[in-house]
Design an enzyme around this catalytic site. Sequence first.
Site, mmCIF file in Angstrom:
data_model
loop_
_atom_site.group_PDB
_atom_site.id
_atom_site.type_symbol
_atom_site.label_atom_id
_atom_site.label_comp_id
_atom_site.label_asym_id
_atom_site.label_seq_id
_atom_site.Cartn_x
_atom_site.Cartn_y
_atom_site.Cartn_z
ATOM 1 N N GLU A 163 55.453 23.358 77.963
ATOM 2 C CA GLU A 163 54.537 23.777 78.986
ATOM 3 C C GLU A 163 53.848 22.342 79.555
ATOM 4 O O GLU A 163 53.043 21.703 78.995
ATOM 5 C CB GLU A 163 53.126 24.428 78.750
ATOM 6 C CG GLU A 163 53.686 25.825 78.140
ATOM 7 C CD GLU A 163 54.685 26.541 79.000
ATOM 8 O OE1 GLU A 163 54.148 26.609 80.307
ATOM 9 O OE2 GLU A 163 55.557 27.050 78.681
ATOM 10 N N LYS A 207 48.450 38.079 61.181
ATOM 11 C CA LYS A 207 49.391 38.089 62.496
ATOM 12 C C LYS A 207 48.466 39.084 63.777
ATOM 13 O O LYS A 207 49.192 39.601 64.679
ATOM 14 C CB LYS A 207 50.735 38.745 62.343
ATOM 15 C CG LYS A 207 51.337 38.004 61.238
ATOM 16 C CD LYS A 207 51.798 36.710 61.435
ATOM 17 C CE LYS A 207 52.116 35.723 60.275
ATOM 18 N NZ LYS A 207 53.376 36.252 59.614
ATOM 19 N N ASP A 223 53.418 28.565 60.925
ATOM 20 C CA ASP A 223 53.766 29.844 61.357
ATOM 21 C C ASP A 223 53.422 30.212 62.662
ATOM 22 O O ASP A 223 52.283 30.628 62.599
ATOM 23 C CB ASP A 223 53.379 30.965 60.209
ATOM 24 C CG ASP A 223 54.104 32.482 60.521
ATOM 25 O OD1 ASP A 223 54.919 32.463 61.868
ATOM 26 O OD2 ASP A 223 54.143 33.239 59.872
ATOM 27 N N HIS A 233 48.312 20.499 87.141
ATOM 28 C CA HIS A 233 49.404 21.341 86.924
ATOM 29 C C HIS A 233 50.613 21.302 88.142
ATOM 30 O O HIS A 233 51.781 20.993 87.842
ATOM 31 C CB HIS A 233 49.075 22.677 87.037
ATOM 32 C CG HIS A 233 48.702 23.339 85.574
ATOM 33 N ND1 HIS A 233 49.558 23.527 84.403
ATOM 34 C CD2 HIS A 233 47.441 23.247 84.916
ATOM 35 C CE1 HIS A 233 48.890 23.694 83.352
ATOM 36 N NE2 HIS A 233 47.738 23.490 83.608
#
Lengths: 393, 393, 393, 393
Positions: free
Chosen positions: D90, D220, D294, D385
């Site tokens: 990104e 998670k 992770d 951006h």
Amino acid sequence: MTPAAERRSIPRLPDDYSEDAVSARRDFLSSVTGIRPARMCQSSLDPRCAAGNVENFIGAAQVPVGVAGPLLVHGEHARGEFYVPLATTEGTLVASYNRGMRFAYEAGGVTVSVVADRMQRAPVFGFDSAAQARTFGQWVSARLGAIRAVAESTTRTGKLLDIEQFSVSRYLFLRFNFTTGDAAGQNMTSRATSRACEWIRDRYPGIRYFCLESNMATDKKSSQLNVLATRGKRVVAELTIPRQIVPQTLRATPEQMIAARQVANLGGMLAGVNNNGNHSANGIAALFLATGQDVANVAESSAALVHAEILADGSYYYSITIPALIVATYGGGTGLPTQRECLELLGCYGSGKVLKFAEIAAATALCGELSLGSAIVTEEWVDAHERLGRNRP
Amino acid sequence: MTPAAERRSIPRLPDDYSEDAVSARRDFLSSVTGIRPARMCQSSLDPRCAAGNVENFIGAAQVPVGVAGPLLVHGEHARGEFYVPLATTEGTLVASYNRGMRFAYEAGGVTVSVVADRMQRAPVFGFDSAAQARTFGQWVSARLGAIRAVAESTTRTGKLLDIEQFSVSRYLFLRFNFTTGDAAGQNMTSRATSRACEWIRDRYPGIRYFCLESNMATDKKSSQLNVLATRGKRVVAELTIPRQIVPQTLRATPEQMIAARQVANLGGMLAGVNNNGNHSANGIAALFLATGQDVANVAESSAALVHAEILADGSYYYSITIPALIVATYGGGTGLPTQRECLELLGCYGSGKVLKFAEIAAATALCGELSLGSAIVTEEWVDAHERLGRNRP
Amino acid sequence: MTPAAERRSIPRLPDDYSEDAVSARRDFLSSVTGIRPARMCQSSLDPRCAAGNVENFIGAAQVPVGVAGPLLVHGEHARGEFYVPLATTEGTLVASYNRGMRFAYEAGGVTVSVVADRMQRAPVFGFDSAAQARTFGQWVSARLGAIRAVAESTTRTGKLLDIEQFSVSRYLFLRFNFTTGDAAGQNMTSRATSRACEWIRDRYPGIRYFCLESNMATDKKSSQLNVLATRGKRVVAELTIPRQIVPQTLRATPEQMIAARQVANLGGMLAGVNNNGNHSANGIAALFLATGQDVANVAESSAALVHAEILADGSYYYSITIPALIVATYGGGTGLPTQRECLELLGCYGSGKVLKFAEIAAATALCGELSLGSAIVTEEWVDAHERLGRNRP
Amino acid sequence: MTPAAERRSIPRLPDDYSEDAVSARRDFLSSVTGIRPARMCQSSLDPRCAAGNVENFIGAAQVPVGVAGPLLVHGEHARGEFYVPLATTEGTLVASYNRGMRFAYEAGGVTVSVVADRMQRAPVFGFDSAAQARTFGQWVSARLGAIRAVAESTTRTGKLLDIEQFSVSRYLFLRFNFTTGDAAGQNMTSRATSRACEWIRDRYPGIRYFCLESNMATDKKSSQLNVLATRGKRVVAELTIPRQIVPQTLRATPEQMIAARQVANLGGMLAGVNNNGNHSANGIAALFLATGQDVANVAESSAALVHAEILADGSYYYSITIPALIVATYGGGTGLPTQRECLELLGCYGSGKVLKFAEIAAATALCGELSLGSAIVTEEWVDAHERLGRNRP
């Protein structure tokens, strides 16, 4: 008590709101419990009045009412000074709200606006697949006009604003949003939505599952959805305390108040609260009880978003947004004798008054926030409870 | 009403619960509002009784009470049949709970257990850094015994169970968990925590910020923390309806009930509810109102977790867990005349009765869930409201 | 390391994606840390490719990719068998998803539907009062067409669906909902909303406060709002396992699976989860990483609602709804070499492919749920991790 | 692709991390998809390295890494300047974090503290009644020592801190809290809890239901419970920007920053976010990806509580609390080639380094908040951006 040989039902008579019916139940209670509820009978509440409001009537719960005020309100419907009846058994509550109303008066009064108004019923439809549920949603969207006509045919005052759609699995949850006039409108909304769903079910094939309420209404519950999307009235009460009078009212600086507010926000975010303020449920419950509102709606109406700022000139701006204030000035308990009196004290009985009442309720809530908020910051709070409440245990 | 030239305070007299004081206020209200609240005065509630429960007393709100039962309870404290007084203005409510109690009776009664009991006050302490806040937490942990002694010195019945710690930024939030005997205990808990915090502040240097309440209590609010960690009583009511009588009681199969439950769970998860059941706040609010509980606590006590299963033999197991049931049989409004009568009807007035009362409350809530739950599934629900409620608008 | 006498900035060159620039940075890192990152340089990733995707480029993180499949999908866009590349460092993950894909294959494949599609930016506007904020909301509603034209003028593919309004205090929060073609669309949405807000601010007097993002987007966060109202793609994957093959696939009965599901729902409601399933973030993160999605969006895309039922014939219906799946097949990291390869393996590279990709992602997530769900019920889970993961510590 | 006549499994060889096995899979993918993933093979990642990290290995995802810094950290474990590798696709992300690190450097550096550390597995036990579940809870509490001994016998580094209990219906949910050394510890925790539960189930009669994971871990997923009670590391990063340099760093006044923060809090409370800050998931995901964490744990680690204050001298205090930062410097993906290099760049590879790494991660997150937070306030954000990202669509 031990279980009886057979179930002893509570007596009911054909004319069940007659004195005879009430006496039969009181006698029955005496015989099975040994207790005769005498005080409950000494009230101004005629059993006949209770028809439509309660079943198996045996008497009246009597809750002390105190009055707080004057509450100076600059609403769009409520304008002027109000003396607010609050029914409660919690010492300090009325004194605290009264104190907050004095602060607010000195600051020039509370501005209030009802910014949204809607009542819901949320049926759910199940299909064989998620794709079918999606197709059904498109069908519903395309028939909003017809569905509205059917729904509104069941009520004189209810209007269907829109139908929100939410999908999960092969279910489509619909949230019917109505305005309901001066009634709280849960029953009106149920009836209208029920009729609309019959219409839909008669016309749309392949509905595998239907339930008129999916838990998305969310009646008698607190929910994030209510906070986001309004249930009942969404009301904002606002107040600006001029810089120079902050010390004499709050006895704390705006900076101290804001610092406490920010920490309270952190605590609230940690705890996952439905209200980042202090205790708006207190004033709301007391006002609801006095005026014949459904006190179970405190579940929804306890939600609040409090926001304060220091203005450029150092004044203290304070606001409370109540996103799910469920109120009525017509229907439910509003016509019962003392309840009606309390609404009349506020000039809020009957039709065309519900927005006025909602504004007074929100202004009242704001005053309670001011009072307890400053008492917490100045650490006067526990002492006040010691002095005014009995605190017996 | 328009704002007066000057603020007209509500009259208060030195002996403020005298008839004179009450009359002065009524006269005042008449003069400023044009309304004389006459019905409010016709009650069995002596103004003297209201001292400690309300300020600026003007009369009594009178709410119809219906009775539902028999409720067959197999609790650890409540055992046998009970006739439950419910104060409400919402038609159908008592009938619905009564119906659920019949179902439960036929199924053999409701089993209830209080599985946790604690009341909170949650102060917050601020420091110069997060590391200092962490060090303070260790200091507190090491002095739990001393802090407990100080806190408990302020109360005959309160016991400090433990102090939970939560940290954010350079703040440490402490949640003091107490048992509070037969009182709901909010004031007792405030006082004890306040004294404990004084003790701490006298001894611990470097506290940059302190507030006795941080929004983590979370009093008069619904919160995820209450659901997780209990506020008041955590009560589980359970019932097993034998397979053969399910059709005659619920008029639906267990499989239909479970299917509806699962969809309601989805709706609830979507909406972010504090209650995946139907309407436990209804019964709880009505029981609270009848028995002198603080109805503002419906905010907390409206939370519930409903869970149902089909057993191996096809019977239907149903349970409701109320994680934050705030109840008392002593203090607050429990000693007022009609409130006391209602507690006495349940054999729950006074000391040593609060767990019994909590069990009855949870059993009542379960019956209401059964009744509305099956009415929703069988689509009888809206009709019942049409028939029993006035549904005027 | 101790702070240097002066701040040693990372070298940047005018041609900052040249080999020289990359070498300068590597040399700099060696000199200040003593570590020369050699392996990072051995990749197929030309620095030039990284322009627009990263600044201060120094090399490539290399994450092992395993493949799972065939995944049999009956989508509206994805139809047939797919071999799904998953980049992960967590042993067992690919094996588990592969196992779930086998179950799903044997059951006849996964049905998938994208049921909603929208990307947001949520500006906030502040006013002098709540009433003014409400008036502004009406103004915006009345100008949706003009605002849409302005917003859409900034993009070839973005379309403004609607603008949701939420009010608190004297602020109005707007949530601009766009469709964004094959891009995830956060930047497109920012730009379009920014332009629309400029247009609004030029025309509407009395805006006291403005911020282009109010935290209601809710970008890179999990939120109830996303669950309710969708962010990115809302995708439902469904599967029915015929009764007769349930034992050989899941090694548990549907009744056992449902019982576990219900208890998991209770645990999830207690904990306040954004996902009542098992571990969909695992598969989603691995697929995101392999295919050049923005892995930070796992924050949103980890949300899921799992729902299972036993059908009349005893078959097991299972579904997962992912309400905020943020995916792209164009823009972002999708064009990088290995990422593009992985998209190509799925037939999902480039324009017109994003819904197909979303379907594959949701079908993948479902298979992981099936596999871990059954492993938990049959208690094989921990053993699998022992065997396949290194579990060194 | 259409479904094949029969299921074509992905080839696996006895020596499944051999070149032959990898080639067989690549050939297979080419034959079934027509795509040969060539770039994925050009990496420094030897297939042998992937054993224990992935199954069905086919190559390496290659994600560009940029470096940001120097990050000046005053931690308890991380002290000095760090150059932080961030893997992302990104555009703008690295530049934004780099800018924030410059602000922080100029302000004197970031103070960081790990305030809690625990990893969970949460089994659930079901009984015939809630009372039995409660009794079981007492039994467990009384045997904490023995249970700890059994649990810890399965691991060299894991330590069982305590077991939290949560009850609903007739279930008791236990949350085992461990410390897990330098590993993230999910597998260690599973194994230890599994063994402990075997021990319990061998000794306690009447357990009707058991599941090793109840959804309360909450692995998670994002959850309120994690925010309250920590999962992984709870880390607070703090910074004070002296009044005089605020304008040159943030380009906004502290008052403007605080005003924006308060409104963002309102937006966040409305939306029900797990993070009242800006985008901490961005930096965390990029650092996780670079260093072999992770990335699915971004689900948990995206949660944050941001808090800012203006100090008495006008300086700006800013903090971020990350309540569930799941990190490791040992095990999982940390030993893979480029991942290890990135950890080494930070001086964080291997044992005894995990708290240092957690501190760097939180300090990084804070810098990203500073940068984006000020860019939003000063409205430079969208332009950045446009300039740095390609924003192609």
